[in-house]
Each structure stands twice: as structure tokens, then as C-alpha cells.
Design a protein around this motif. Structure first.
Motif, PDB file in Angstrom:
ATOM      1  N   SER A   1     -18.126  30.481  21.998  1.00  0.00           N
ATOM      2  CA  SER A   1     -18.281  30.361  20.543  1.00  0.00           C
ATOM      3  C   SER A   1     -17.536  31.446  19.761  1.00  0.00           C
ATOM      4  O   SER A   1     -17.491  31.400  18.531  1.00  0.00           O
ATOM      5  CB  SER A   1     -19.770  30.420  20.193  1.00  0.00           C
TER       6      SER A   1
ATOM      7  N   ILE B   1     -14.711  33.536  17.875  1.00  0.00           N
ATOM      8  CA  ILE B   1     -13.496  33.183  17.130  1.00  0.00           C
ATOM      9  C   ILE B   1     -12.701  34.467  16.886  1.00  0.00           C
ATOM     10  O   ILE B   1     -13.228  35.431  16.330  1.00  0.00           O
ATOM     11  CB  ILE B   1     -13.849  32.508  15.785  1.00  0.00           C
TER      12      ILE B   1
ATOM     13  N   ILE C   1     -11.706  31.787   7.272  1.00  0.00           N
ATOM     14  CA  ILE C   1     -12.629  31.550   8.384  1.00  0.00           C
ATOM     15  C   ILE C   1     -14.070  31.847   7.952  1.00  0.00           C
ATOM     16  O   ILE C   1     -14.984  31.061   8.239  1.00  0.00           O
ATOM     17  CB  ILE C   1     -12.224  32.384   9.627  1.00  0.00           C
TER      18      ILE C   1
ATOM     19  N   GLU D   1     -17.092  29.088   7.832  1.00  0.00           N
ATOM     20  CA  GLU D   1     -18.375  29.294   8.509  1.00  0.00           C
ATOM     21  C   GLU D   1     -19.544  29.166   7.522  1.00  0.00           C
ATOM     22  O   GLU D   1     -20.646  28.795   7.911  1.00  0.00           O
ATOM     23  CB  GLU D   1     -18.409  30.655   9.206  1.00  0.00           C
TER      24      GLU D   1
ATOM     25  N   LEU E   1     -17.199  36.652  14.930  1.00  0.00           N
ATOM     26  CA  LEU E   1     -15.887  36.550  14.295  1.00  0.00           C
ATOM     27  C   LEU E   1     -15.185  37.899  14.425  1.00  0.00           C
ATOM     28  O   LEU E   1     -15.730  38.913  14.026  1.00  0.00           O
ATOM     29  CB  LEU E   1     -16.038  36.196  12.810  1.00  0.00           C
TER      30      LEU E   1
ATOM     31  N   LYS F   1     -11.935  30.792  20.732  1.00  0.00           N
ATOM     32  CA  LYS F   1     -10.839  30.188  19.971  1.00  0.00           C
ATOM     33  C   LYS F   1     -10.048  31.271  19.269  1.00  0.00           C
ATOM     34  O   LYS F   1     -10.626  32.195  18.705  1.00  0.00           O
ATOM     35  CB  LYS F   1     -11.408  29.202  18.961  1.00  0.00           C
TER      36      LYS F   1
ATOM     37  N   VAL G   1      -7.546  24.320  10.446  1.00  0.00           N
ATOM     38  CA  VAL G   1      -8.439  25.340  11.001  1.00  0.00           C
ATOM     39  C   VAL G   1      -9.827  24.735  11.247  1.00  0.00           C
ATOM     40  O   VAL G   1     -10.425  24.951  12.299  1.00  0.00           O
ATOM     41  CB  VAL G   1      -8.515  26.585  10.081  1.00  0.00           C
ATOM     42  N   CYS G   2     -10.307  23.939  10.284  1.00  0.00           N
ATOM     43  CA  CYS G   2     -11.614  23.286  10.463  1.00  0.00           C
ATOM     44  C   CYS G   2     -11.623  22.416  11.703  1.00  0.00           C
ATOM     45  O   CYS G   2     -12.574  22.455  12.486  1.00  0.00           O
ATOM     46  CB  CYS G   2     -11.947  22.394   9.267  1.00  0.00           C
TER      47      CYS G   2
ATOM     48  N   LEU H   1     -11.662  24.470  14.839  1.00  0.00           N
ATOM     49  CA  LEU H   1     -12.954  25.136  15.074  1.00  0.00           C
ATOM     50  C   LEU H   1     -14.106  24.137  15.234  1.00  0.00           C
ATOM     51  O   LEU H   1     -15.243  24.533  15.441  1.00  0.00           O
ATOM     52  CB  LEU H   1     -13.287  26.092  13.915  1.00  0.00           C
ATOM     53  N   ASP H   2     -13.791  22.838  15.117  1.00  0.00           N
ATOM     54  CA  ASP H   2     -14.829  21.802  15.170  1.00  0.00           C
ATOM     55  C   ASP H   2     -15.876  21.962  14.076  1.00  0.00           C
ATOM     56  O   ASP H   2     -17.074  21.858  14.335  1.00  0.00           O
ATOM     57  CB  ASP H   2     -15.575  21.821  16.519  1.00  0.00           C
ATOM     58  N   ARG H   3     -15.419  22.260  12.891  1.00  0.00           N
ATOM     59  CA  ARG H   3     -16.355  22.378  11.777  1.00  0.00           C
ATOM     60  C   ARG H   3     -16.090  21.220  10.826  1.00  0.00           C
ATOM     61  O   ARG H   3     -14.952  21.026  10.394  1.00  0.00           O
ATOM     62  CB  ARG H   3     -16.162  23.696  11.020  1.00  0.00           C
TER      63      ARG H   3
END
Ligand code: A3P
Length: 302
Positions: free
Chosen positions: A48, A50, A67, A71, A110, A130, A213-214, A217-219
Motif C-alpha cells: 500500500s 506510495i 497525491i 487520497e 506516502l 507504487k 495517477v488515480c 493508484l486504483d482510486r
């Protein structure tokens, strides 16, 4: 740390400091810690985690803000009250290991770093975590770094642009040479879970970079959350944002009367300082150094 509360500074005169060469990499005495740098390789990495990795002056604090906002799902209020350098610290800075190793398992850690590939935590080479790598036209990074050397109290003020140009070309700066940095990260890309972004992409189309970026990051953000991230990452908004603008950093580190992290935020400022001869020399070195790097950069070197 970079976030020390305001204290008595060295306003008006930058100390004559020398960087320390540690394991072939220049560190800033009093800011970076050789002891920490030696331990970083063994830090345990979580999936997890980053990491934001850059050569200095390539858009680090910009991507850091993006970032952090992602988040927070675009909720800028939720990111207020604590400076970004505390939410997303530089790992090579003194005291970083406590924050890193004691972070709760439940939240993604982070981190930011300018360290070269070979000094990274080994876990990152096993595709754990990541990494977002931001690169910038090195001529603009050089000019931004030149101004930063007047602003940062912990760095030696260059005699003139020519003097700094030579230092940058020789890699006698924190970060060593731009070429080494980017080439090492590129040649080891298959060992890492890495997304490459350029500063120029961000200038050209911030929204698509945020989307990229999303998804990396799978967001999943709604349209309005995404719009809020983009809005709060705009230069004019970051300048006014105390958690993002680095104005609160102590005068012992940054001489706030002499500059700003948020300086100009444009593409092509190098044209205001490079001589024709310097530009030609730079292009030649770039060509020699980058022949094996098939990265297609959008920036206009000319
Ligand atoms: P300039 O000195 O050319 O203005 P870093 O964070 O890696 O130190 O990079 C700092 C550079 O990024 C500075 O470049 C700064 O102005 C620029 N920057 C920071 N936030 C930005 C933003 N929101 N938009 C455009 N540029 C930004």
C-alpha cells in the motif's frame, strides 16, 4: 526536518556549506541523514506504500499536493492544518524512519524522495508499493534549481549562473546528475511498479495527469472530486495554500525573503538564462547521455 517550526534564521546570508558525498550521493548536511540513508534499503515495504520520486525541481511538491488531494478524495479542507511535508515526508531527511516504520498498517504511507535508484528500499525492486516518477525538462530543472540555491539557506548561493551551470552538469548538487537519476530509474523500470509523468504533461493537461495517477493508484473519484483535485493543484491556488506552499518552513532551511518554492511554474524559463553556447553544450550532452533511453519527452529542448 523540513517542517521545523519557524526559528531564528540566517536571513540575508546563506552559509558557505559543502554537501557531503555519502556512498557516491550528495547529501545536505543538517537536513539529510547519512545514517538514515544507510538504513533505508532495509525498510520493510508494504504494497500500500506510495512513493513519489523525482530529481529536484521537477515538480515534486506539485505531485505531492496531487497525491495528498487524491487520497483525501478532493476534500481540500481535510488536507488543511498540516503541511504536506508532514503528510508525505522525504525519506532521506533526519528522523524519517520513526514516521515511516511506525505508521499504522491501515493507512497508505506516502513518501517523497530524491534518492537514486540504488539507494532505495530493496522492497521496491520487487514490485511492491507504487512509484510515481516525475521528470521535467532538465534545462528548466537547472534554472529552477539555480533560483532555489538562492532561496535555500542550507545550500551554497551560486556565484553566478555560469558557476551553477557547471555544478549542475558535473552533478555537484543534491541529486547528483539529472542524467544518472533518470537513466537509473528508466533502466530498472521492469523491477518496479512505476508510473512516469512529466512536468510538461501536467502543465499541458493537468486533468488527464490526475486521472492517470488515480487509475495507477486504483482510486476512484467522482467527477466533482476529480475537479476539486485539479483546482487545488493549480499554481495560483497552491501559492495561497499554507499546507502546500512551503512558506511555513523555518528560516534556517529556507530564506523566505529571498524566494519561494512556488516561483514561476512555467515551461521554457531556461531561455531567460542559458546562453546559446550553454544550450548547445547541454543538447550535446543530452544526446550522448540519452541515446539508450527511448523515453519520448514532450518538452521542447530548443
Ligand atoms: P520553477 O522554479 O520553475 O517555478 P520541486 O517541487 O521539485 O522542487 O519543483 C519546484 C518547481 O515546481 C518550481 O518551478 C515550482 O514553481 C513548480 N511548481 C510547483 N507547483 C506548481 C504548480 N501547481 N503548477 C506549476 N508549477 C508548479
Amino acid at each position: 526536518s523540513w517542517s521545523e517550526s519557524a526559528g531564528e534564521g540566517t536571513a540575508g546570508q546563506a552559509p558557505d556549506v559543502r554537501l557531503i558525498l555519502h556512498r557516491g550521493f550528495y547529501l545536505i548536511p543538517g537536513v539529510n541523514s547519512p545514517v538514515v540513508v544507510d538504513q533505508i534499503q532495509n525498510w520493510e515495504i508494504r504494497d500500500s506504500d506510495i512513493f513519489l520520486i523525482t530529481y529536484p525541481k521537477s515538480g515534486t511538491i506539485w505531485m505531492q499536493q496531487i497525491i495528498i488531494l487524491i487520497e483525501a478524495k478532493g476534500n481540500a479542507m481535510a488536507t488543511a492544518g498540516k503541511p504536506n511535508c508532514e503528510r508525505m515526508p522525504w525519506i532521506e531527511v533526519k528522523g524519517s524512519e520513526e514516521t515511516f516504520l511506525q505508521a499504522p498498517l491501515s493507512s497508505p504511507r506516502l513518501s517523497v524522495t530524491h534518492l537514486p535508484y540504488r539507494l532505495l528500499p530493496v522492497g521496491l525492486r520487487q514490485k511492491k508499493a507504487k512509484i510515481i516518477y516525475v521528470a521535467r525538462n532538465p534545462k528548466d530543472a537547472l534554472v529552477s534549481y539555480y533560483h532555489f540555491h538562492h532561496f535555500a539557506a542550507v545550500l551554497e548561493t551560486p556565484k553566478d549562473f555560469n558557476d551553477f551551470f557547471e555544478k549542475f552538469m558535473d552533478g555537484r548538487v543534491y541529486g547528483n546528475t539529472w542524467f544518472e537519476h533518470i537513466k537509473a530509474y528508466y533502466s530498472h523500470k521492469d523491477e518496479m511498479n512505476i508510473l512516469y509523468v512529466t512536468y510538461e504533461d501536467m502543465i499541458q493537461d493537468l486533468r488527464s495527469v490526475v486521472e492517470k495517477v488515480c487509475s495507477f493508484l486504483d482510486r476512484e473519484l467522482t467527477d466533482s472530486q476529480m475537479a476539486s483535485v485539479v483546482e487545488h493543484a493549480r499554481f495560483n491556488n497552491m501559492v495561497r495554500n499554507p499546507s502546500a506552499n512551503y512558506r511555513q518552513v523555518s528560516a534556517t532551511l529556507l530564506n523566505q525573503q529571498r524566494g519561494s518554492f512556488m516561483r514561476k511554474g512555467t515551461v521554457g524559463d531556461w531561455k531567460n538564462l542559458f546562453s546559446v553556447a550553454q544550450s548547445e553544450r547541454f543538447d550535446k550532452v543530452f544526446q550522448e547521455e540519452m541515446t539508450d533511453v527511448p523515453l519520448s519527452f514532450k518538452w521542447d529542448l530548443k
